[in-house]
Design a protein around this motif. Sequence first.
Motif, PDB file in Angstrom:
ATOM      1  N   PRO A   1      11.861  -1.330   0.991  1.00  0.00           N
ATOM      2  CA  PRO A   1      11.594   0.016   0.470  1.00  0.00           C
ATOM      3  C   PRO A   1      12.875   0.788   0.144  1.00  0.00           C
ATOM      4  O   PRO A   1      13.956   0.467   0.642  1.00  0.00           O
ATOM      5  CB  PRO A   1      10.842   0.681   1.622  1.00  0.00           C
ATOM      6  N   GLY A   2      12.713   1.812  -0.679  1.00  0.00           N
ATOM      7  CA  GLY A   2      13.851   2.665  -1.048  1.00  0.00           C
ATOM      8  C   GLY A   2      13.726   3.099  -2.489  1.00  0.00           C
ATOM      9  O   GLY A   2      13.603   4.281  -2.778  1.00  0.00           O
ATOM     10  N   HIS A   3      13.735   2.131  -3.402  1.00  0.00           N
ATOM     11  CA  HIS A   3      13.514   2.501  -4.806  1.00  0.00           C
ATOM     12  C   HIS A   3      12.184   3.233  -4.915  1.00  0.00           C
ATOM     13  O   HIS A   3      12.087   4.291  -5.535  1.00  0.00           O
ATOM     14  CB  HIS A   3      13.555   1.275  -5.703  1.00  0.00           C
ATOM     15  N   THR A   4      11.157   2.647  -4.318  1.00  0.00           N
ATOM     16  CA  THR A   4       9.897   3.339  -4.033  1.00  0.00           C
ATOM     17  C   THR A   4       9.550   3.019  -2.580  1.00  0.00           C
ATOM     18  O   THR A   4      10.110   2.075  -2.010  1.00  0.00           O
ATOM     19  CB  THR A   4       8.747   2.856  -4.950  1.00  0.00           C
ATOM     20  N   PRO A   5       8.595   3.771  -1.991  1.00  0.00           N
ATOM     21  CA  PRO A   5       8.270   3.502  -0.575  1.00  0.00           C
ATOM     22  C   PRO A   5       7.697   2.113  -0.353  1.00  0.00           C
ATOM     23  O   PRO A   5       7.820   1.560   0.742  1.00  0.00           O
ATOM     24  CB  PRO A   5       7.219   4.572  -0.249  1.00  0.00           C
ATOM     25  N   GLY A   6       7.073   1.531  -1.383  1.00  0.00           N
ATOM     26  CA  GLY A   6       6.429   0.233  -1.210  1.00  0.00           C
ATOM     27  C   GLY A   6       7.103  -0.896  -1.963  1.00  0.00           C
ATOM     28  O   GLY A   6       6.494  -1.941  -2.202  1.00  0.00           O
ATOM     29  N   SER A   7       8.365  -0.725  -2.325  1.00  0.00           N
ATOM     30  CA  SER A   7       9.066  -1.769  -3.084  1.00  0.00           C
ATOM     31  C   SER A   7       9.176  -3.065  -2.291  1.00  0.00           C
ATOM     32  O   SER A   7       9.485  -3.051  -1.092  1.00  0.00           O
ATOM     33  CB  SER A   7      10.476  -1.305  -3.464  1.00  0.00           C
ATOM     34  N   CYS A   8       8.941  -4.162  -2.971  1.00  0.00           N
ATOM     35  CA  CYS A   8       9.053  -5.483  -2.362  1.00  0.00           C
ATOM     36  C   CYS A   8       9.792  -6.414  -3.318  1.00  0.00           C
ATOM     37  O   CYS A   8       9.758  -6.222  -4.531  1.00  0.00           O
ATOM     38  CB  CYS A   8       7.669  -6.086  -2.113  1.00  0.00           C
ATOM     39  N   ALA A   9      10.430  -7.434  -2.734  1.00  0.00           N
ATOM     40  CA  ALA A   9      10.881  -8.578  -3.509  1.00  0.00           C
ATOM     41  C   ALA A   9       9.909  -9.716  -3.214  1.00  0.00           C
ATOM     42  O   ALA A   9       9.240  -9.720  -2.177  1.00  0.00           O
ATOM     43  CB  ALA A   9      12.305  -8.954  -3.135  1.00  0.00           C
ATOM     44  N   LEU A  10       9.826 -10.651  -4.130  1.00  0.00           N
ATOM     45  CA  LEU A  10       8.939 -11.805  -3.972  1.00  0.00           C
ATOM     46  C   LEU A  10       9.785 -13.069  -4.104  1.00  0.00           C
ATOM     47  O   LEU A  10      10.448 -13.266  -5.122  1.00  0.00           O
ATOM     48  CB  LEU A  10       7.837 -11.779  -5.033  1.00  0.00           C
ATOM     49  N   TYR A  11       9.727 -13.899  -3.061  1.00  0.00           N
ATOM     50  CA  TYR A  11      10.612 -15.063  -2.986  1.00  0.00           C
ATOM     51  C   TYR A  11       9.784 -16.339  -3.069  1.00  0.00           C
ATOM     52  O   TYR A  11       8.852 -16.533  -2.280  1.00  0.00           O
ATOM     53  CB  TYR A  11      11.376 -15.009  -1.664  1.00  0.00           C
ATOM     54  N   VAL A  12      10.131 -17.182  -4.046  1.00  0.00           N
ATOM     55  CA  VAL A  12       9.467 -18.482  -4.171  1.00  0.00           C
ATOM     56  C   VAL A  12      10.453 -19.522  -3.657  1.00  0.00           C
ATOM     57  O   VAL A  12      11.368 -19.952  -4.370  1.00  0.00           O
ATOM     58  CB  VAL A  12       9.058 -18.768  -5.627  1.00  0.00           C
ATOM     59  N   GLU A  13      10.266 -19.900  -2.412  1.00  0.00           N
ATOM     60  CA  GLU A  13      11.271 -20.680  -1.688  1.00  0.00           C
ATOM     61  C   GLU A  13      11.513 -22.053  -2.322  1.00  0.00           C
ATOM     62  O   GLU A  13      12.663 -22.473  -2.470  1.00  0.00           O
ATOM     63  CB  GLU A  13      10.822 -20.838  -0.233  1.00  0.00           C
ATOM     64  N   ASP A  14      10.443 -22.749  -2.715  1.00  0.00           N
ATOM     65  CA  ASP A  14      10.652 -24.127  -3.187  1.00  0.00           C
ATOM     66  C   ASP A  14      11.281 -24.176  -4.584  1.00  0.00           C
ATOM     67  O   ASP A  14      11.612 -25.246  -5.073  1.00  0.00           O
ATOM     68  CB  ASP A  14       9.350 -24.943  -3.118  1.00  0.00           C
ATOM     69  N   ARG A  15      11.452 -23.023  -5.222  1.00  0.00           N
ATOM     70  CA  ARG A  15      12.131 -23.003  -6.533  1.00  0.00           C
ATOM     71  C   ARG A  15      13.397 -22.146  -6.497  1.00  0.00           C
ATOM     72  O   ARG A  15      14.032 -21.945  -7.538  1.00  0.00           O
ATOM     73  CB  ARG A  15      11.199 -22.449  -7.598  1.00  0.00           C
TER      74      ARG A  15
ATOM     75  N   PRO B   1       0.798  -1.236   0.000  1.00  0.00           N
ATOM     76  CA  PRO B   1       0.000   0.000   0.000  1.00  0.00           C
ATOM     77  C   PRO B   1       0.828   1.282   0.000  1.00  0.00           C
ATOM     78  O   PRO B   1       0.307   2.337  -0.385  1.00  0.00           O
ATOM     79  CB  PRO B   1      -0.850  -0.124   1.276  1.00  0.00           C
ATOM     80  N   ASP B   2       2.107   1.226   0.379  1.00  0.00           N
ATOM     81  CA  ASP B   2       2.914   2.443   0.334  1.00  0.00           C
ATOM     82  C   ASP B   2       3.185   2.914  -1.096  1.00  0.00           C
ATOM     83  O   ASP B   2       3.716   4.016  -1.296  1.00  0.00           O
ATOM     84  CB  ASP B   2       4.232   2.247   1.092  1.00  0.00           C
ATOM     85  N   ASP B   3       2.835   2.084  -2.080  1.00  0.00           N
ATOM     86  CA  ASP B   3       2.942   2.501  -3.493  1.00  0.00           C
ATOM     87  C   ASP B   3       1.576   2.751  -4.118  1.00  0.00           C
ATOM     88  O   ASP B   3       1.464   2.841  -5.348  1.00  0.00           O
ATOM     89  CB  ASP B   3       3.694   1.443  -4.321  1.00  0.00           C
ATOM     90  N   ARG B   4       0.565   2.941  -3.296  1.00  0.00           N
ATOM     91  CA  ARG B   4      -0.781   3.118  -3.874  1.00  0.00           C
ATOM     92  C   ARG B   4      -0.851   4.373  -4.737  1.00  0.00           C
ATOM     93  O   ARG B   4      -1.521   4.383  -5.763  1.00  0.00           O
ATOM     94  CB  ARG B   4      -1.852   3.160  -2.789  1.00  0.00           C
ATOM     95  N   HIS B   5      -0.128   5.428  -4.329  1.00  0.00           N
ATOM     96  CA  HIS B   5      -0.162   6.661  -5.116  1.00  0.00           C
ATOM     97  C   HIS B   5       0.380   6.413  -6.527  1.00  0.00           C
ATOM     98  O   HIS B   5      -0.151   6.937  -7.509  1.00  0.00           O
ATOM     99  CB  HIS B   5       0.641   7.764  -4.425  1.00  0.00           C
ATOM    100  N   HIS B   6       1.442   5.617  -6.622  1.00  0.00           N
ATOM    101  CA  HIS B   6       2.043   5.320  -7.927  1.00  0.00           C
ATOM    102  C   HIS B   6       1.035   4.599  -8.823  1.00  0.00           C
ATOM    103  O   HIS B   6       0.885   4.916  -9.997  1.00  0.00           O
ATOM    104  CB  HIS B   6       3.272   4.435  -7.764  1.00  0.00           C
ATOM    105  N   LEU B   7       0.342   3.622  -8.243  1.00  0.00           N
ATOM    106  CA  LEU B   7      -0.589   2.809  -9.028  1.00  0.00           C
ATOM    107  C   LEU B   7      -1.770   3.641  -9.507  1.00  0.00           C
ATOM    108  O   LEU B   7      -2.290   3.424 -10.605  1.00  0.00           O
ATOM    109  CB  LEU B   7      -1.089   1.647  -8.162  1.00  0.00           C
ATOM    110  N   ARG B   8      -2.184   4.588  -8.673  1.00  0.00           N
ATOM    111  CA  ARG B   8      -3.387   5.359  -8.995  1.00  0.00           C
ATOM    112  C   ARG B   8      -3.079   6.606  -9.820  1.00  0.00           C
ATOM    113  O   ARG B   8      -3.999   7.268 -10.315  1.00  0.00           O
ATOM    114  CB  ARG B   8      -4.106   5.749  -7.696  1.00  0.00           C
ATOM    115  N   ASN B   9      -1.806   6.933  -9.955  1.00  0.00           N
ATOM    116  CA  ASN B   9      -1.412   8.148 -10.686  1.00  0.00           C
ATOM    117  C   ASN B   9      -0.253   7.867 -11.648  1.00  0.00           C
ATOM    118  O   ASN B   9       0.812   8.471 -11.538  1.00  0.00           O
ATOM    119  CB  ASN B   9      -1.021   9.244  -9.693  1.00  0.00           C
TER     120      ASN B   9
END
Length: 248
Positions: free
Chosen positions: A164-178, A96-104
Amino acid sequence: MARTVTARDGDDRRVADGVYRFGTRRINWYVLEADDGLTLVDAGLPAHWPQLEDWLVVHDYGFEDVAALALTHGDPDHVGFARRLADEGVPVYLHPDDRHHLRNPSDGAPGWFYRNLWRPAFLRYAAELVRDGITSIDPVAEFEPISDGDVLPVPGEPRVLFAPGHTPGSCALYVEDRDVLFCGDVLATRNIFTGRESGPQLLGAADEDHEAARASLDRLAGLGTVTLLPGHGNPMEGDVDAIIDRAR
Ligand SMILES: [Zn+2]
């Protein structure tokens, strides 16, 4: 030592077990395939949409198999056709910290963007952004909020690493079993300013808060050997701590 990953098994999009790379050599988005359907990770630019249509047909899928869109962050070069998927009923996941980016998405480029246009490689990148529709991205109003540590209830079940940093709501997504790590723009392997595929690196002037982005690299530490799937540049395989060291 980290090494660059190219296509595997004759499928020119396959970059890891059940993971396919789309976009262009400058901008990536991915399909994560699982028994219960497909999760898209990021949504490129509007002009990339036919790549998805074509791939679904070739792989005997329909749009009903696209179960979710997980956004690593809300920058416009990652949300290009998100609205099209949302209109098809596909849930969109975002911090949600990137909601502004998504909406604008048409807020206009920040100062660093214009300051770097004198660089030939960056000018080509900017031209590609315009050509592929960055100025006509439709906003997405509704999304499913994600937070650190969530295991998303979507095919492939990626775990959220808030970075966060690149944008306030930046995330990485980790798929552990792969051993797959979608890192968005937490890390790139291509320098967007010089065009060089120069290994794991921070986005530099393109970070909204560069020091926070640097500190957030700790959030990726200790995952062991991964296939790193960045928003910009070639995928890379290696020990994540060595990758982080190089980026710092
Ligand atoms: Zn980006």
